[in-house]
Design a protein around this motif. Sequence first.
Motif, mmCIF file in Angstrom:
data_model
loop_
_atom_site.group_PDB
_atom_site.id
_atom_site.type_symbol
_atom_site.label_atom_id
_atom_site.label_comp_id
_atom_site.label_asym_id
_atom_site.label_seq_id
_atom_site.Cartn_x
_atom_site.Cartn_y
_atom_site.Cartn_z
ATOM 1 N N ALA A 44 39.298 -1.608 38.602
ATOM 2 C CA ALA A 44 40.013 -0.605 39.397
ATOM 3 C C ALA A 44 40.917 -1.272 40.429
ATOM 4 O O ALA A 44 42.064 -0.849 40.628
ATOM 5 N N VAL A 45 40.414 -2.309 41.094
ATOM 6 C CA VAL A 45 41.227 -3.048 42.055
ATOM 7 C C VAL A 45 42.409 -3.707 41.337
ATOM 8 O O VAL A 45 43.543 -3.699 41.823
ATOM 9 N N THR A 46 42.135 -4.275 40.151
ATOM 10 C CA THR A 46 43.187 -4.925 39.369
ATOM 11 C C THR A 46 44.268 -3.925 38.966
ATOM 12 O O THR A 46 45.468 -4.205 39.073
ATOM 13 N N LEU A 47 43.850 -2.754 38.521
ATOM 14 C CA LEU A 47 44.802 -1.710 38.136
ATOM 15 C C LEU A 47 45.678 -1.314 39.320
ATOM 16 O O LEU A 47 46.912 -1.209 39.185
ATOM 17 N N TYR A 48 45.062 -1.122 40.471
ATOM 18 C CA TYR A 48 45.827 -0.727 41.651
ATOM 19 C C TYR A 48 46.820 -1.820 42.038
ATOM 20 O O TYR A 48 47.970 -1.526 42.391
ATOM 21 N N ALA A 49 46.377 -3.069 41.946
ATOM 22 C CA ALA A 49 47.271 -4.193 42.267
ATOM 23 C C ALA A 49 48.456 -4.234 41.306
ATOM 24 O O ALA A 49 49.596 -4.500 41.713
ATOM 25 N N ASP A 86 32.911 8.378 35.116
ATOM 26 C CA ASP A 86 34.281 7.875 35.081
ATOM 27 C C ASP A 86 34.614 7.272 36.440
ATOM 28 O O ASP A 86 34.098 7.720 37.467
ATOM 29 N N VAL A 87 35.471 6.266 36.442
ATOM 30 C CA VAL A 87 35.879 5.651 37.697
ATOM 31 C C VAL A 87 37.190 6.271 38.165
ATOM 32 O O VAL A 87 38.085 6.557 37.356
ATOM 33 N N TYR A 88 37.271 6.504 39.474
ATOM 34 C CA TYR A 88 38.472 7.062 40.088
ATOM 35 C C TYR A 88 38.979 6.087 41.151
ATOM 36 O O TYR A 88 38.180 5.470 41.865
ATOM 37 N N VAL A 89 40.289 5.963 41.244
ATOM 38 C CA VAL A 89 40.911 5.136 42.276
ATOM 39 C C VAL A 89 41.726 6.062 43.166
ATOM 40 O O VAL A 89 42.654 6.737 42.701
ATOM 41 N N ASN A 90 41.331 6.128 44.410
ATOM 42 C CA ASN A 90 41.991 7.016 45.383
ATOM 43 C C ASN A 90 42.087 8.451 44.860
ATOM 44 O O ASN A 90 43.101 9.124 44.996
ATOM 45 N N GLU A 95 39.720 5.795 34.359
ATOM 46 C CA GLU A 95 38.814 5.274 33.337
ATOM 47 C C GLU A 95 39.545 4.657 32.149
ATOM 48 O O GLU A 95 39.235 3.549 31.727
ATOM 49 N N GLY A 96 40.522 5.364 31.593
ATOM 50 C CA GLY A 96 41.237 4.818 30.452
ATOM 51 C C GLY A 96 42.137 3.656 30.808
ATOM 52 O O GLY A 96 42.165 2.636 30.117
ATOM 53 N N LYS A 97 42.829 3.772 31.918
ATOM 54 C CA LYS A 97 43.791 2.744 32.335
ATOM 55 C C LYS A 97 43.122 1.400 32.615
ATOM 56 O O LYS A 97 43.706 0.352 32.346
ATOM 57 N N ILE A 98 41.921 1.416 33.176
ATOM 58 C CA ILE A 98 41.293 0.146 33.557
ATOM 59 C C ILE A 98 40.820 -0.664 32.348
ATOM 60 O O ILE A 98 40.474 -1.833 32.488
ATOM 61 N N GLU A 168 37.131 -1.208 19.882
ATOM 62 C CA GLU A 168 37.212 -0.271 21.007
ATOM 63 C C GLU A 168 38.663 0.053 21.353
ATOM 64 O O GLU A 168 39.026 1.221 21.535
ATOM 65 N N LEU A 169 39.493 -0.967 21.424
ATOM 66 C CA LEU A 169 40.887 -0.771 21.826
ATOM 67 C C LEU A 169 41.712 -0.084 20.741
ATOM 68 O O LEU A 169 42.511 0.808 21.033
ATOM 69 N N THR A 170 41.542 -0.508 19.491
ATOM 70 C CA THR A 170 42.320 0.106 18.419
ATOM 71 C C THR A 170 41.912 1.561 18.200
ATOM 72 O O THR A 170 42.739 2.385 17.798
ATOM 73 N N ALA A 171 40.650 1.878 18.472
ATOM 74 C CA ALA A 171 40.193 3.264 18.339
ATOM 75 C C ALA A 171 40.914 4.170 19.336
ATOM 76 O O ALA A 171 41.083 5.373 19.100
ATOM 77 N N LYS A 172 41.345 3.575 20.444
ATOM 78 C CA LYS A 172 42.071 4.340 21.466
ATOM 79 C C LYS A 172 43.585 4.316 21.222
ATOM 80 O O LYS A 172 44.350 4.874 22.002
ATOM 81 N N GLY A 173 43.994 3.613 20.146
ATOM 82 C CA GLY A 173 45.410 3.577 19.813
ATOM 83 C C GLY A 173 46.176 2.411 20.399
ATOM 84 O O GLY A 173 47.400 2.330 20.251
ATOM 85 N N ASP A 174 45.475 1.480 21.060
ATOM 86 C CA ASP A 174 46.155 0.321 21.641
ATOM 87 C C ASP A 174 46.645 -0.613 20.533
ATOM 88 O O ASP A 174 45.951 -0.848 19.536
ATOM 89 N N LYS A 175 47.864 -1.146 20.702
ATOM 90 C CA LYS A 175 48.437 -2.067 19.724
ATOM 91 C C LYS A 175 48.083 -3.504 20.117
ATOM 92 O O LYS A 175 48.747 -4.123 20.954
ATOM 93 N N VAL A 176 46.991 -4.007 19.565
ATOM 94 C CA VAL A 176 46.540 -5.364 19.869
ATOM 95 C C VAL A 176 46.165 -6.062 18.562
ATOM 96 O O VAL A 176 45.952 -5.417 17.542
ATOM 97 N N THR A 177 46.093 -7.385 18.621
ATOM 98 C CA THR A 177 45.681 -8.149 17.449
ATOM 99 C C THR A 177 44.321 -8.767 17.704
ATOM 100 O O THR A 177 43.922 -8.983 18.855
ATOM 101 N N MET A 178 43.606 -9.079 16.629
ATOM 102 C CA MET A 178 42.295 -9.713 16.743
ATOM 103 C C MET A 178 42.427 -11.070 17.433
ATOM 104 O O MET A 178 41.588 -11.457 18.254
ATOM 105 N N GLU A 179 43.489 -11.788 17.113
ATOM 106 C CA GLU A 179 43.706 -13.115 17.706
ATOM 107 C C GLU A 179 43.904 -13.006 19.220
ATOM 108 O O GLU A 179 43.382 -13.827 19.988
ATOM 109 N N GLU A 180 44.654 -11.987 19.638
ATOM 110 C CA GLU A 180 44.911 -11.767 21.064
ATOM 111 C C GLU A 180 43.606 -11.464 21.803
ATOM 112 O O GLU A 180 43.369 -11.983 22.894
#
Length: 233
Positions: A44-49, A86-90, A95-98, A168-180
Amino acid sequence: MKNQTQKIVIAIDGFSSCGKSTFAKAIAARLGYIFIDTGAMYRAVTLYALEQGAILDGKVDEAAVVALLPEVNISFRFNAERGASDVYVNGELAEGKIRSIEVSNCVSSVSSIREVREKLVAMQQQMGRERGVVMDGRDIGTVVFPDAELKIFMTAEPKVRAERRYAELTAKGDKVTMEEILENVISRDKADMERAISPLRQAEDAVVLDNSYMTVEEQMAWFMERYEKIVNA
């Protein structure tokens, strides 16, 4: 002598993508304990930063992050649909963004900042003061609650952890590779273990759980055996 009506603190530490939060949530539900996702707090701190421009092109401006800390308010709200908090920032749902790869790539650097850890450790200790909590992270058994009655250190093979994260990430539709993802897992392990402030390490009195090839049911059976020994000692 303890019994199951007396609450204890359960500290779960370990490597990224070991399923610590899922395991901790299941334990909390089984025992009627409060679950506190400390990793989500650092995310959450990282997302806000990131949103405030204190991280640009993957480079963390530590002074800028520290300057933002007084503005960051982190809270948890139970989500009945997910059966988890779920986590909330301010006050805004995060939750999804973090869980994004962008946050994952920067969270180790942010969590290594002394002032960030001091702020969040104090928050975590306050949350666990009444006992009856399950808390997971990197330094719960060594720094946050060194007196926890049950400490678990979770690990799994890097490839297995990367596969879980990729799914987990691909199930949410994120475009990532296994190598990454595998590269991220390995680099985070190195950063977590080598950071100067509260590095990831196994507490001397922690029990190790390698869940590389264990089912959720097998992990819970493993846990209950150790929990019952403590509360019935």
